[in-house]
Design a protein around this motif. Sequence first.
Motif, short mmCIF file in Angstrom:
data_model
loop_
_atom_site.label_atom_id
_atom_site.label_comp_id
_atom_site.label_asym_id
_atom_site.label_seq_id
_atom_site.Cartn_x
_atom_site.Cartn_y
_atom_site.Cartn_z
N THR A 177 69.22 -86.96 25.09
CA THR A 177 69.96 -85.59 24.83
C THR A 177 70.98 -85.76 23.81
O THR A 177 71.62 -86.50 23.69
CB THR A 177 70.68 -85.45 26.30
OG1 THR A 177 69.83 -85.25 27.50
CG2 THR A 177 71.48 -84.27 26.22
N ASN A 178 70.99 -84.80 22.97
CA ASN A 178 71.82 -84.68 21.92
C ASN A 178 71.90 -85.77 21.01
O ASN A 178 72.83 -86.49 20.51
CB ASN A 178 73.22 -84.41 22.31
CG ASN A 178 73.53 -83.13 23.19
OD1 ASN A 178 73.13 -82.10 22.61
ND2 ASN A 178 74.32 -83.16 24.01
N GLU A 183 71.05 -89.00 21.72
CA GLU A 183 71.30 -90.23 22.39
C GLU A 183 70.44 -90.42 23.47
O GLU A 183 70.06 -89.84 24.39
CB GLU A 183 72.58 -90.40 22.64
CG GLU A 183 73.13 -91.74 23.29
CD GLU A 183 74.57 -92.05 23.73
OE1 GLU A 183 75.17 -92.99 23.06
OE2 GLU A 183 75.05 -91.02 24.09
N ASP A 214 70.62 -87.28 32.28
CA ASP A 214 71.12 -86.09 31.93
C ASP A 214 70.45 -84.99 32.96
O ASP A 214 69.22 -85.01 33.04
CB ASP A 214 71.27 -85.52 30.59
CG ASP A 214 72.16 -84.49 30.55
OD1 ASP A 214 71.72 -83.41 30.76
OD2 ASP A 214 73.12 -84.59 29.97
N SER A 236 62.64 -83.78 26.20
CA SER A 236 63.45 -84.87 26.12
C SER A 236 62.93 -86.02 25.67
O SER A 236 63.40 -87.08 25.39
CB SER A 236 64.54 -85.03 27.37
OG SER A 236 65.14 -83.86 27.77
#
Length: 565
Positions: free
Chosen positions: A13-14, A16, A126, A246
């Motif tokens: 996510t983002n 990382e 996440d 993801s």
Amino acid sequence: AIIDSSASMRAETNGETRFERAVDEARVKGDDVLKDGGVVSVIIADAKPHFLLERVNSQGLTIFDNTMDDIYFDEAACSYGTSDVDGAMALCESVLSENPAAEVWLYTDMLYSNVPTRVNVVNVADADEWNAAILNARAVLEDNNYYAFYIDVAVYGAEKHITVNMDVQRVNASDSTSAGLTYQFSTTVTCTRDNTKTVVFKYLADGEEQPKQTENTEYIFIKEAQKVYSYQSVHISLDLGTESDSFINDNSFEIFGGQKEVLKIQYTSSSANTFFNAAFFVLQANLKDRWDIQLTEVKDGNYALSGFDLYLFEHIMPERMPEDGVVWLVDPIEGSPIGAGFGVTGVYSFGKPVSLSAGEEHAITNNIRPDKITVSRYCVISQRDSAYKVLMSVDNKPALMVKETSDAKVVVMAFSVHYSNNVILYDFQLMVNNIFRHFFPTTVSGNSFEVGSAISLNGRGSELSVWYNNQRLEILSIFPATFTTGLPGMYQIKQTTDFGKDITTDIYVKIPSTESNIKDSRNSMVNPYKIEDENDYYYDLLIYIAAALVAFLFIEWVLHIKEEA
């Protein structure tokens, strides 16, 4: 601290990954413990859990931070396979045996329903992460000798419309060097949360009943002009439109095995019989998904001595041995060919059939019953070179023998099927199968495997090599051999046979299907503190035994005093 290193920890996510978040969390906790004067151990939970750091104290704070930095930035630190969290818990034994009060912290993306007391689970997943995945794909050879393609897809953590693309390369090429055609197929399917859907691309033959579309299976019917009889490779990919999931490592897949290796057999006989033809026909049918077995029958003696993989000479013997291939000589009544390495001194007939006797053990005679095979006439072989192994005998003379050297593969059957009951027994077909499978072993059974699986390999030469991304990983020379993969992708297995034939076999190694479910959960885990409980049990037991011994000594002392009084 136990850090989960399964492939699903690569979900991100983002920018990382879960694994990087786990390392960060473990670093923060470890720094706090070390600064308070405590001791820290770090275990990496991959397929074979191991200590990254063991019992580091406050003086090793710099070592701890540097080590955590190293694995944070090391792309290979997180595996592409499954993790053995239970094994990692058991590995805590060495820590808990020294310090039963130590705390265990597990950093993972797995949800656990039941967690042992004193085990702390930090979930680094996440909530918004989702994954579209190709779980598996396979080509199935239909009865009419064309392929249907089955693709298992799923979406975890969301409900999405995904497009499945399939590109079939070098379709219906005449041989491995021909360009062939390229076919492209595509369909869009709806995947509900966590449910597997099978997408099937197939040709529906005239009169074939149309399969029903179901919630979990969707059929896309191929046109008549797009039937696939052979292919070199199939590339499958997911198109998610403007979105991205993801976990990208399972968004593509490769299928190999559609370009079968051609094996040429030459059968030469003065009076060809249906038994050998029937045996080869059975081979062709049983092995059609792996081999293109082509039989050439010679009746006029105009045989070839090169260009074939297997030569069968029955009654008629060549003047000299073929230059290449496996040679099977049956009933060498005319004598042996030049270079065969044995001699024939005549023909002997029995008054009534005589049973054969077993000789040396060999793959050619696996499950064959020599005592059930009878012969009434055979060729007397009195001289043979030392490389020959006698597998069956009659009247103390070789009835079946084999020679295997780097430049010669020879099977000699010293009797005719016309003077034996062999062909009416199942043992005959079994012998033909055994000879074929022994001299032409399948390099690898299957075309796709999971990361971490042990892959069995067989060779037809002195060695074979395994390649990945144009780099040679390993050379194997003892067969069968086992190779274990650690990375997903396409692998090539290259070898040169003893007769100079170059063979390349492609396989695909995929992320384990269970790792694609990035929302997976488990009921329970191993309790590492059971180790402490067992130690306490034996410790208490020793105390009780010691107390009992002291009591007995005290009683004996009291009785001794009374006797003296």
